[in-house]
Scaffold this active site. Structure first.
Site, short mmCIF file in Angstrom:
data_model
loop_
_atom_site.label_atom_id
_atom_site.label_comp_id
_atom_site.label_asym_id
_atom_site.label_seq_id
_atom_site.Cartn_x
_atom_site.Cartn_y
_atom_site.Cartn_z
CG HIS A 313 -2.06 0.85 1.17
ND1 HIS A 313 -1.97 2.10 1.38
CD2 HIS A 313 -3.27 0.54 0.59
CE1 HIS A 313 -3.11 2.69 1.35
NE2 HIS A 313 -4.18 1.71 0.75
CG ASP A 371 -8.58 -4.62 -2.15
OD1 ASP A 371 -9.74 -4.62 -2.07
OD2 ASP A 371 -7.97 -3.65 -2.76
N1 CMC Z 1 4.10 -7.74 -4.77
C1 CMC Z 1 5.25 -7.75 -5.01
N2 CMC Z 1 6.00 -6.42 -5.09
C2 CMC Z 1 5.36 -5.27 -4.46
C3 CMC Z 1 4.01 -5.24 -4.20
C4 CMC Z 1 3.18 -6.50 -4.39
N3 CMC Z 1 1.98 -6.47 -4.20
N4 CMC Z 1 3.79 -4.07 -3.98
C5 CMC Z 1 4.78 -3.40 -3.96
N5 CMC Z 1 5.81 -4.16 -4.27
C6 CMC Z 1 7.17 -3.81 -4.42
C7 CMC Z 1 7.57 -3.11 -5.60
O1 CMC Z 1 7.82 -3.81 -6.70
C8 CMC Z 1 8.56 -2.05 -4.93
O2 CMC Z 1 9.79 -2.80 -5.08
P1 CMC Z 1 11.31 -2.34 -5.31
O3 CMC Z 1 11.47 -1.15 -4.03
O4 CMC Z 1 12.33 -3.31 -5.33
O5 CMC Z 1 11.12 -1.46 -6.58
C9 CMC Z 1 8.49 -1.99 -3.50
O6 CMC Z 1 7.48 -3.12 -3.24
C10 CMC Z 1 7.56 -0.45 -3.35
O7 CMC Z 1 6.54 -0.50 -3.99
P2 CMC Z 1 5.74 0.62 -5.09
O8 CMC Z 1 5.22 -0.09 -6.19
O9 CMC Z 1 6.96 1.77 -5.21
O10 CMC Z 1 4.58 1.25 -4.11
P3 CMC Z 1 3.57 1.96 -4.54
O11 CMC Z 1 3.15 2.84 -3.13
O12 CMC Z 1 4.00 3.01 -5.71
O13 CMC Z 1 2.33 0.79 -4.87
C11 CMC Z 1 0.48 -0.32 -4.40
C12 CMC Z 1 1.20 0.71 -3.79
C13 CMC Z 1 -0.61 -0.56 -3.91
C14 CMC Z 1 0.08 0.04 -5.98
C15 CMC Z 1 1.27 -1.80 -4.81
O14 CMC Z 1 1.71 -2.19 -3.42
C16 CMC Z 1 0.72 -2.80 -5.50
O15 CMC Z 1 0.51 -2.84 -6.75
N6 CMC Z 1 -0.08 -3.79 -4.87
C17 CMC Z 1 -0.85 -4.79 -5.50
C18 CMC Z 1 -2.04 -4.16 -5.98
C19 CMC Z 1 -3.23 -3.93 -4.53
O16 CMC Z 1 -3.39 -4.94 -3.87
N7 CMC Z 1 -3.58 -2.91 -4.61
C20 CMC Z 1 -4.73 -2.42 -3.67
C21 CMC Z 1 -4.42 -1.34 -2.57
S1 CMC Z 1 -5.35 -1.21 -1.27
C22 CMC Z 1 -6.85 -0.69 -1.81
C23 CMC Z 1 -7.05 0.74 -2.63
O17 CMC Z 1 -6.78 1.57 -1.56
O18 CMC Z 1 -7.55 0.59 -3.76
#
Ligand code: CMC
Length: 436
Positions: A313, A371
């Site tokens: 998140h 989720d």
């Molecule tokens: N699985 C594997 N790796 C992950 C995941 C995941 N679900 N989420 C983040 N990471 C990794 C990402 O690759 C990055 O790694 P590195 O630092 O090596 O590049 C690190 O963790 C930080 O992640 P980020 O993508 O920079 O984080 P963000 O804040 O931009 O993204 C997020 C947040 C929710 C989009 C992402 O965690 C994600 O895509 N999660 C899966 C989708 C999901 O469950 N979304 C629901 C969010 S809660 C409901 C809502 O509010 O809508």
């Protein structure tokens, strides 16, 4: 906004004069540096794609402490609201800032119940869609179309219009989601029954048919109500910011909420519950728990493009408090329905256990989000996977409209208009087509 005692000073290494910037304090959470006059003072913009360090507004509705894993609606912890209040009380709280007493709740529920039907013409919109259309495609269209029916509540600058459109949206979303479902399965639409609770009425419109009585199961009703409470608001997330930006142009509330629905659809946001369930089903097909290790290797391989959906998140760097409550509800619903041995639930628990101990997830502070378990609950209730995000949209509507109304009522509100760092071609002349 309260001015802090200190100020920020921005200095430049090229000898340009430094600039003092005011600092404001919220009631809790990080202070903010006010950069509104930065461009006028320096000719420079700030650069923050994805809003990683930017507060886009001031708000008194929802507060998240991502490190602690804390979520408050109007100051009340989500755990207390989910345990002691129902969705109608939560709506009242988000919209008006206070929890209703018995009389205020009765009046609010009556108001919402009076608006649960939609104009009969709405069903003709549905007929224009393919039966296999994604429910979020249908919802984006239907919610936007509400502005074509309720002309007496489309002036966003009129507080009465904002109030009545808020009630209409909260009341009509369950009806529209249920209609989208009934259309997809070719069953007759069920009219709302206003003597039922908000969640009970949704279950009735989803699962009743004209040829048999439908009795609402109180355990399922309570679980659905909890799903609604947990999803009701989440401060300035992508869809809420979309609603605010869209509404900042002065467009009508139905159009602004339709923009929120469209944004929510994405798999990184509301679409994650659907994506998470699909992921669990895929692992199950591959061999279930025995394949979890292999799947986790793919998740950790940056080149695979595989993510553990329902994990991670932007704000929570701790367990999402909603995920804990949802896991509890999941157990209750599965027990009620005799599905304690549900393989997907067991799979989800196994994935969670491994992830919470794995260095990849621990070092990145990736925890289950809301989720991760909500899809399993919805599936057990009988809600089809494709409809999950529409149920999220139904619940989030109150948050969107509360945030929209707060923005319009804020004397400091302006049309949202981000700036950019331009990296394209500088000015050049168009050559005649024969010389290009
Ligand atoms: N699985 C594997 N790796 C992950 C995941 C995941 N679900 N989420 C983040 N990471 C990794 C990402 O690759 C990055 O790694 P590195 O630092 O090596 O590049 C690190 O963790 C930080 O992640 P980020 O993508 O920079 O984080 P963000 O804040 O931009 O993204 C997020 C947040 C929710 C989009 C992402 O965690 C994600 O895509 N999660 C899966 C989708 C999901 O469950 N979304 C629901 C969010 S809660 C409901 C809502 O509010 O809508």
């Amino acid at each position: 906004m309260k001015l802090a005692d200190n100020k920020a000073t921005l200095s430049f290494s090229n000898g340009s004069p430094s600039v003092d910037l005011p600092v404001y304090q919220g009631s809790v959470g990080p202070d903010v540096i006010d950069i509104r006059k930065l461009y006028a003072q320096t000719g420079m913009f700030t650069y923050d794609p994805g809003f990683l360090s930017t507060a886009s507004c001031q708000s008194a509705i929802t507060y998240i402490d991502g490190d602690k894993g804390e979520l408050l609606y109007r100051g009340y912890p989500i755990e207390q609201l989910a345990t002691n209040c129902d969705f109608m009380e939560t709506c009242h709280l988000l919209l008006y800032g206070n929890l209703p007493d018995v009389a205020a709740k009765t009046a609010f529920v009556k108001r919402v119940s009076n608006h649960t039907m939609v104009n009969e013409q709405m069903q003709f919109f549905l007929r224009g869609f393919r039966r296999d259309a994604h429910p979020m495609a249908i919802m984006t269209g239907l919610v936007g179309a509400l502005s074509a029916f309720y002309h007496d509540s489309t002036d966003i600058n009129n507080p009465e219009h904002r109030e009545i459109s808020a009630i209409r949206l909260i009341a009509k979303m369950p009806t529209l989601v249920a209609m989208a479902y009934k259309y997809s399965v070719g069953q007759p639409y069920m009219y709302p029954k206003n003597e039922l609770s908000y969640a009970g009425n949704f279950l009735h419109m989803m699962f009743a048919t004209p040829c048999a009585d439908y009795v609402v199961n109180p355990v399922i009703e309570r679980a659905l109500d909890r799903i609604f409470v947990l999803h009701a608001d989440h401060e300035q997330n992508a869809s809420t910011s979309t609603v605010r930006l869209c509404g900042s142009s002065g467009t009508n509330p139905f159009a602004a909420i339709a923009a929120g629905v469209a944004c929510l659809w994405g798999p990184a946001h509301g679409g994650a519950n659907e994506a998470c369930l699909n992921m669990l089903e895929d692992i199950q097909k591959m061999g279930g728990i025995s394949k979890v290790g292999h799947f986790m290797e793919q998740v950790k391989d940056k080149n695979s493009g595989v993510k553990l959906m329902g994990f991670g998140h932007r704000v929570y760097k701790n367990y999402d408090p909603r995920a804990k409550l949802m896991q509890e509800t999941c157990k209750e619903v599965l027990a009620e329905l005799g599905l304690e041995n549900d393989p997907l639930f067991k799979l989800a628990m196994a994935l969670e256990k491994i992830a919470l101990e794995d260095e990849y997830f621990v070092s990145r502070k990736l925890y289950p989000n809301v989720d991760f378990y909500s899809g399993i609950v919805q599936r057990a209730i009988g809600i089809p996977v494709g409809l999950f995000t529409a149920v999220f949209a139904l619940a989030r509507t109150v948050g969107w409209i509360a945030q929209l109304n707060e923005m319009i009522g804020d004397p400091e509100y302006k049309i949202g208009r981000p700036r950019q760092l331009f990296t394209g071609s500088v000015s050049r002349d168009v050559l005649p087509i024969s010389k290009r």
